[in-house]
Design a protein around this motif. Structure first.
Motif, PDB file in Angstrom:
ATOM      1  N   PRO A 103       3.975 -36.096 -32.941  1.00 53.05           N
ATOM      2  CA  PRO A 103       3.158 -36.472 -31.855  1.00 53.05           C
ATOM      3  C   PRO A 103       1.981 -35.450 -31.531  1.00 53.05           C
ATOM      4  N   PRO A 104       0.711 -36.155 -31.480  1.00 52.86           N
ATOM      5  CA  PRO A 104      -0.321 -35.151 -31.617  1.00 52.86           C
ATOM      6  C   PRO A 104      -0.312 -34.340 -30.129  1.00 52.86           C
ATOM      7  N   GLY A 105       0.183 -34.914 -29.127  1.00 51.54           N
ATOM      8  CA  GLY A 105       0.251 -34.025 -28.118  1.00 51.54           C
ATOM      9  C   GLY A 105       1.274 -33.103 -27.963  1.00 51.54           C
ATOM     10  N   TRP A 106       1.934 -32.823 -29.138  1.00 50.59           N
ATOM     11  CA  TRP A 106       3.133 -31.778 -29.142  1.00 50.59           C
ATOM     12  C   TRP A 106       2.954 -30.526 -28.262  1.00 50.59           C
ATOM     13  N   SER A 107       1.729 -29.807 -28.602  1.00 46.74           N
ATOM     14  CA  SER A 107       1.502 -28.694 -28.181  1.00 46.74           C
ATOM     15  C   SER A 107       1.451 -28.604 -26.622  1.00 46.74           C
ATOM     16  N   SER A 108       1.391 -29.800 -26.079  1.00 48.09           N
ATOM     17  CA  SER A 108       1.333 -29.697 -24.440  1.00 48.09           C
ATOM     18  C   SER A 108       2.693 -29.298 -23.888  1.00 48.09           C
ATOM     19  N   TRP A 109       3.984 -29.122 -24.669  1.00 52.35           N
ATOM     20  CA  TRP A 109       4.914 -28.736 -23.838  1.00 52.35           C
ATOM     21  C   TRP A 109       5.295 -27.285 -24.389  1.00 52.35           C
ATOM     22  N   LEU A 110       4.092 -26.569 -24.829  1.00 58.13           N
ATOM     23  CA  LEU A 110       4.568 -25.234 -24.942  1.00 58.13           C
ATOM     24  C   LEU A 110       3.916 -24.402 -23.768  1.00 58.13           C
ATOM     25  N   THR A 111       4.652 -23.563 -23.204  1.00 54.38           N
ATOM     26  CA  THR A 111       4.073 -22.523 -22.354  1.00 54.38           C
ATOM     27  C   THR A 111       3.264 -21.491 -23.092  1.00 54.38           C
ATOM     28  N   ASP A 112       2.299 -20.847 -22.334  1.00 54.49           N
ATOM     29  CA  ASP A 112       1.896 -19.627 -23.252  1.00 54.49           C
ATOM     30  C   ASP A 112       2.652 -18.727 -23.689  1.00 54.49           C
ATOM     31  N   ASP A 113       3.985 -18.487 -22.932  1.00 56.26           N
ATOM     32  CA  ASP A 113       4.794 -17.461 -23.203  1.00 56.26           C
ATOM     33  C   ASP A 113       5.742 -17.918 -24.405  1.00 56.26           C
ATOM     34  N   THR A 114       5.864 -19.228 -24.830  1.00 55.51           N
ATOM     35  CA  THR A 114       6.627 -19.632 -25.939  1.00 55.51           C
ATOM     36  C   THR A 114       6.230 -19.074 -27.192  1.00 55.51           C
ATOM     37  N   PRO A 115       7.343 -18.327 -27.824  1.00 51.77           N
ATOM     38  CA  PRO A 115       7.181 -17.782 -29.210  1.00 51.77           C
ATOM     39  C   PRO A 115       7.008 -18.732 -30.105  1.00 51.77           C
ATOM     40  N   VAL A 116       5.837 -18.659 -30.916  1.00 57.44           N
ATOM     41  CA  VAL A 116       5.596 -19.498 -32.065  1.00 57.44           C
ATOM     42  C   VAL A 116       6.144 -18.781 -33.306  1.00 57.44           C
ATOM     43  N   CYS A 117       5.368 -17.638 -33.544  1.00 55.24           N
ATOM     44  CA  CYS A 117       6.183 -16.735 -34.724  1.00 55.24           C
ATOM     45  C   CYS A 117       7.247 -15.915 -34.318  1.00 55.24           C
ATOM     46  N   ARG A 118       8.331 -16.251 -34.583  1.00 57.65           N
ATOM     47  CA  ARG A 118       9.589 -15.585 -34.155  1.00 57.65           C
ATOM     48  C   ARG A 118       9.638 -14.379 -34.853  1.00 57.65           C
ATOM     49  N   CYS A 119       9.361 -14.229 -36.128  1.00 60.49           N
ATOM     50  CA  CYS A 119       9.470 -12.967 -36.685  1.00 60.49           C
ATOM     51  C   CYS A 119       8.593 -11.687 -35.927  1.00 60.49           C
ATOM     52  N   GLU A 120       7.384 -11.906 -35.781  1.00 58.13           N
ATOM     53  CA  GLU A 120       6.561 -11.056 -35.514  1.00 58.13           C
ATOM     54  C   GLU A 120       6.397 -11.342 -33.687  1.00 58.13           C
ATOM     55  N   GLU A 121       6.931 -12.047 -33.041  1.00 57.62           N
ATOM     56  CA  GLU A 121       7.088 -12.344 -31.595  1.00 57.62           C
ATOM     57  C   GLU A 121       5.704 -12.562 -31.169  1.00 57.62           C
ATOM     58  N   VAL A 122       4.965 -13.441 -31.691  1.00 57.96           N
ATOM     59  CA  VAL A 122       3.646 -14.071 -31.399  1.00 57.96           C
ATOM     60  C   VAL A 122       3.631 -15.162 -30.553  1.00 57.96           C
ATOM     61  N   THR A 123       3.224 -15.084 -29.426  1.00 60.83           N
ATOM     62  CA  THR A 123       3.284 -16.460 -28.295  1.00 60.83           C
ATOM     63  C   THR A 123       2.483 -17.575 -28.733  1.00 60.83           C
ATOM     64  N   ALA A 124       2.395 -18.591 -28.232  1.00 58.64           N
ATOM     65  CA  ALA A 124       1.452 -19.712 -28.148  1.00 58.64           C
ATOM     66  C   ALA A 124       0.184 -19.315 -27.738  1.00 58.64           C
ATOM     67  N   GLY A 125       0.394 -18.380 -26.274  1.00 60.28           N
ATOM     68  CA  GLY A 125      -0.818 -18.277 -25.730  1.00 60.28           C
ATOM     69  C   GLY A 125      -1.633 -17.310 -26.523  1.00 60.28           C
ATOM     70  N   ALA A 126      -0.905 -16.354 -27.332  1.00 65.88           N
ATOM     71  CA  ALA A 126      -1.924 -15.546 -28.118  1.00 65.88           C
ATOM     72  C   ALA A 126      -2.398 -16.081 -29.189  1.00 65.88           C
ATOM     73  N   VAL A 127      -1.701 -17.192 -29.802  1.00 68.21           N
ATOM     74  CA  VAL A 127      -2.586 -18.000 -30.942  1.00 68.21           C
ATOM     75  C   VAL A 127      -3.604 -19.052 -30.173  1.00 68.21           C
ATOM     76  N   ARG A 128      -3.372 -19.461 -29.003  1.00 68.20           N
ATOM     77  CA  ARG A 128      -4.408 -20.264 -28.422  1.00 68.20           C
ATOM     78  C   ARG A 128      -5.444 -19.536 -28.098  1.00 68.20           C
ATOM     79  N   SER A 129      -5.458 -18.172 -27.735  1.00 71.10           N
ATOM     80  CA  SER A 129      -6.677 -17.458 -27.323  1.00 71.10           C
ATOM     81  C   SER A 129      -7.422 -17.153 -28.459  1.00 71.10           C
ATOM     82  N   VAL A 130      -7.042 -16.892 -29.741  1.00 77.73           N
ATOM     83  CA  VAL A 130      -7.852 -16.403 -30.795  1.00 77.73           C
ATOM     84  C   VAL A 130      -8.560 -17.903 -31.448  1.00 77.73           C
TER      85      VAL A 130
END
Ligand SMILES: Cc1cc2nc3c(=O)[nH]c(=O)nc-3n(C[C@H](O)[C@H](O)[C@H](O)COP(=O)(O)OP(=O)(O)OC[C@H]3O[C@@H](n4cnc5c(N)ncnc54)[C@H](O)[C@@H]3O)c2cc1C
Length: 479
Positions: free
Chosen positions: A383-410
């Motif tokens: 679903p193209p809109g899948w990222s809309s259910w992520l909050t900024d503090d949702t972890p995306v990379c679990r190994c390195e604990e990088v959040t959706a917010g950190a990815v979005r900002s770069v």
């Protein structure tokens, strides 16, 4: 360094088994290796030795049983003649081109935790390493009790263990159906299957489905099993969050609009102690990328090995079959494995080849199954809109604990345009799994709509320095 015959096949799933059997039948000497304890791959996964009768029932290959038995018997017969070397518990960690073919470097983990280095050389190499679950993150996806759909299936088939008592499944694709059916048959209560797509894509273009009656019958069988166990299937619905303290206790779901974004006011909460999520599969390309194999858009959000009609890659002597060439199910994998072996026979000038009528029928079946796979990809898009259910503090990379917010900002400030650049700036994908888990999602955030191609990983599995430096003993042949 060990001479490994005419052909090394990495991966003993449906594609690798079929390729090895065809190549052996044609007169070649073959080494078939797999990271797992027995041939079969994901579709024909065998129970572990200590598992009870529930695992045997779950792993019974109801679909393709005859093919599995015939391939197993053929491989056993060739092992007895000494023309097949079967190396189980051997993980190929890299492969390199050599003057006269390829060298495959593997670790033998048959006596774990001991690891022994093994190097195999052959003029031809077939990579049939399959695929792995594609994950899209959501708030709470890192809670204990949230697994991949494939992981749930592997626990059932390998150990006879339904991972929980009350399970909710989510994601998209036909694979959710066998998982739900197997869990229900294994005694779990499947509280819901949340399928993000609607049935309209199949209704609009039924052609590929009608041309594959076996797949249609298989789906009907699963639908009947789900009806028998009263499993509700909710279409155009996604799991948007998992909740719980210490482990998952419930999921939140929502209906999706045409863009795949949650429709306000449609949220509901479903109690669950286990959640299984799968958004299709990503081809396992580590060895192929390292060898310089060109990739092509598989049409389902991922890149796959680019092959010709005979499963030859762009690298002479290197072949690919099964889900490395795009996800399409076990029957397609078997067909591609056979075609790849026929090409190896022809390219090495081996005398044994199948008769032209059988070969043409095999090619036609592969084309039919490939068309079906493309139809599945169209009917079950991310679903193209899948990222809309992520909050900024949702972890995306679990190994390195990088959040959706950190990815979005770069991505927002233009510093990163794909997952490789995000990795350099945030460490997403630099941990233990080397981006296998988070890579597709990070890429989806950085470059929405662009197919995911994995970064080159020279080392395809974590291994000890001892194995890395080891002299490369001759391969042990398990009895
Ligand atoms: C977790 C999971 C569960 C699945 N369960 C089902 C199911 O129940 N029903 C269904 O219809 N489809 C299922 N599928 C889809 C299924 O994978 C395919 O339809 C079919 O098995 C593909 O065959 P294959 O030979 O291409 O790959 P696979 O069956 O995946 O076989 C690939 C083999 O390669 C081995 N391998 C991978 N990398 C290496 C390496 N570097 N060194 C050595 N060996 C390696 C693996 O151990 C595996 O045995 C599942 C997929 C996954 C990922």
């Amino acid at each position: 360094m060990s001479e490994a015959g005419d052909l090394v096949v990495v991966g003993a799933g449906p594609a690798g088994m079929a390729a090895a059997a065809t190549a052996l039948h044609g007169g070649l000497r073959v080494t078939l290796l797999d990271a797992g304890p027995a041939p079969g791959g994901q579709f024909w996964r065998r129970p572990v030795r200590t598992a009870g009768p529930a695992a045997a029932r779950a792993a019974d290959p109801r679909h393709g049983r005859r093919t599995y038995r015939a391939l197993s018997a053929a491989l056993s017969a060739h092992r007895r003649t000494g023309r097949l070397t079967l190396l189980t518990d051997h993980h190929a960690w890299t492969a390199a081109r050599a003057e006269d073919g390829f060298t495959v470097h593997a670790v033998d983990r048959g006596r774990a935790p001991e690891e022994t280095a093994v190097a195999l050389r052959a003029p031809a190499l077939l990579v049939a390493t399959g695929a792995y679950d594609r994950q899209l993150p959501f708030p709470g996806w890192d809670l204990p009790g949230v697994l991949t759909a494939g992981g749930l299936q592997a626990l059932l088939k390998g150990g006879g263990v339904p991972a929980g008592a009350r399970v909710v499944l989510g994601g998209t694709g036909p694979f959710l159906l066998p998982v739900a059916a197997a869990l229900a048959a294994g005694g779990a209560k499947v509280a819901a299957v949340c399928e993000a797509s609607g049935p309209s894509a199949w209704v609009r273009r039924p052609g590929p489905l009608l041309r594959c009656p076996a797949r249609w019958a298989e789906a009907a069988g699963y639908a009947a099993a789900l009806a028998r166990h009263r499993v509700p299937v909710r279409t155009r619905t996604a799991i948007t969050a998992a909740e719980g303290t210490g482990r998952v206790a419930a999921v939140r779901t929502a209906l999706l609009d045409a863009d795949g974004s949650p429709l306000p006011g449609t949220e509901r909460t479903i109690a669950a102690d286990t959640v299984g999520v799968g958004w299709g599969f990503v081809p396992q390309l580590d060895l192929l990328v390292t060898l310089g194999c060109p990739l092509a858009d598989a049409g389902d959000g991922s890149m796959a090995a680019a092959v010709d009609g005979g499963q030859r890659t762009g690298v002479p002597g290197l072949y690919a079959a099964g889900e490395t060439c795009g996800v399409g199910g076990a029957a397609l994998a078997v067909g591609e494995g056979r075609l790849a072996a026929v090409s190896v026979l022809a390219d090495l000038g081996a005398p044994g080849r199948p008769n032209p009528r059988r070969l043409a029928a095999g090619r036609a079946a592969v084309a039919r199954h490939r068309a079906f796979a493309r139809a599945v990809a169209r009917a079950h898009p991310l679903p193209p809109g899948w990222s809309s259910w992520l909050t900024d503090d949702t972890p995306v990379c679990r190994c390195e604990e990088v959040t959706a917010g950190a990815v979005r900002s770069v991505c927002a400030d233009g510093s990163a345009a794909d997952h490789r650049q995000v990795k350099q700036l945030t460490r997403a994908g630099m941990g233990w799994c080397q981006g296998r888990m988070c890579g597709p999602a990070v890429h989806g955030l950085a470059a929405p709509g662009q197919p995911y191609a994995p970064a080159e990983r020279l080392i395809a599995t974590p291994l000890t320095l001892g194995a890395l430096a080891g002299p490369g003993e001759p391969p042990s042949v398990p009895s």
